[in-house]
Design a protein around this motif. Sequence first.
Motif: not given
Length: 372
Positions: A50-56, A81-88, A90-97
């Motif tokens: 609904g325009g909020r973006c269900n990221v993971t 096992t290599r890239f899962q929601p925890r990594d997602t 962290e990826w966005f968090s480290s870029r200010g999101v």
Amino acid sequence: MSEHFQFIVIGGGAAGFFAAVTAAANNPKAKVLLLEKSAVPLAKVRVSGGGRCNVTHACFDARQLAQNYPRGHKELIGPFTRFQPRDTIEWFSSRGVQLKVEGDGRMFPVTDSSQTIIDCLIREAGKLKVEVRYRQTIQQIKNLNSHFILTNTTGEEFSCDALLLATGSSPQGHQFAKAFGHTIQEPVPSLFTFNVPSSPLLELSGISVKSATVSIVDSPFKQTGPLLLTHWGFSGPGVLKLSAWAARLLHERNYKTEIEIDWLPEMSYQEVQKLTQNPVEIPKNLWKRLKDQQENLKKCVYKVDGKTTYKEEFVTCGGVTLREINFKTMESRLCPRLYFAGEVLDIDAITGGFNFQNAWTTGWIVGTSLPG
């Protein structure tokens, strides 16, 4: 003379952007080009949730996470096992999101705006010098063994060492894949609600049940979950999950079939027969309608006649056959240096942020697998 790049991505959706920025981060000297056919990128990101973006989704076990994918669940265990929601996160968090978890496990940006996610990806692409070109429709791709040559509709040429098709459910992407020898599983709709015009419950539209078991008659498919009565039939997470798992069967039956509903899955037949008053699990108006024939509470049959798309989310099952892909790299097993990510593959998920997680994971694997 064509312009040469180390890596070209066709498709400016979630998987394409994530692969492009990951590749650029891992290979700082590489020239990376992303080609998007429309004037704006990340269209599905914009409308999701609904325009909020269900990221993971807040599910951090690879095997458990993979169970949310009717197609792709076996293949995705390794990638998760290599890239899962925890990594997602962290990826966005480290870029200010920052992301937040809602009660049902879905994760959204704390801003509740998909624009936050779009801005982050575009900003990252700019920072890493990924070249993004819009209104680019590729007409032809030639494989010259050592490199690919792409030609757009205006006759402009680009060459690259490695190529990613991240074209979503676009028929053109499937055509390119077929030209490279790949088999396409026919795309059919997934994630939809059931039209039941003969339902005696249509006037109870808006009533929801916390848990019901819905089965497709003469099939192994059944799901238990919240169910919503609508003015056209049935909706809710239980129905949506069932439509995803049984997408091909329902397509074969032309969306005309019978479903059976157990309104009290936690109770046995014997327990239901002893009921004298409205159980808390069933709303009063529905109880009044069903109580006269108590067997209806455990085995109520309805005729489905058609489907309705779920909100603005349009998900298909189908795409490039998974056995033709190496899931350690997302590289084609048939054509070296050709990669696939996201919905172009025969992978789809139930609702809840899982389709985006497939995009982030497969895009990340492509971006980290390219030769330096």
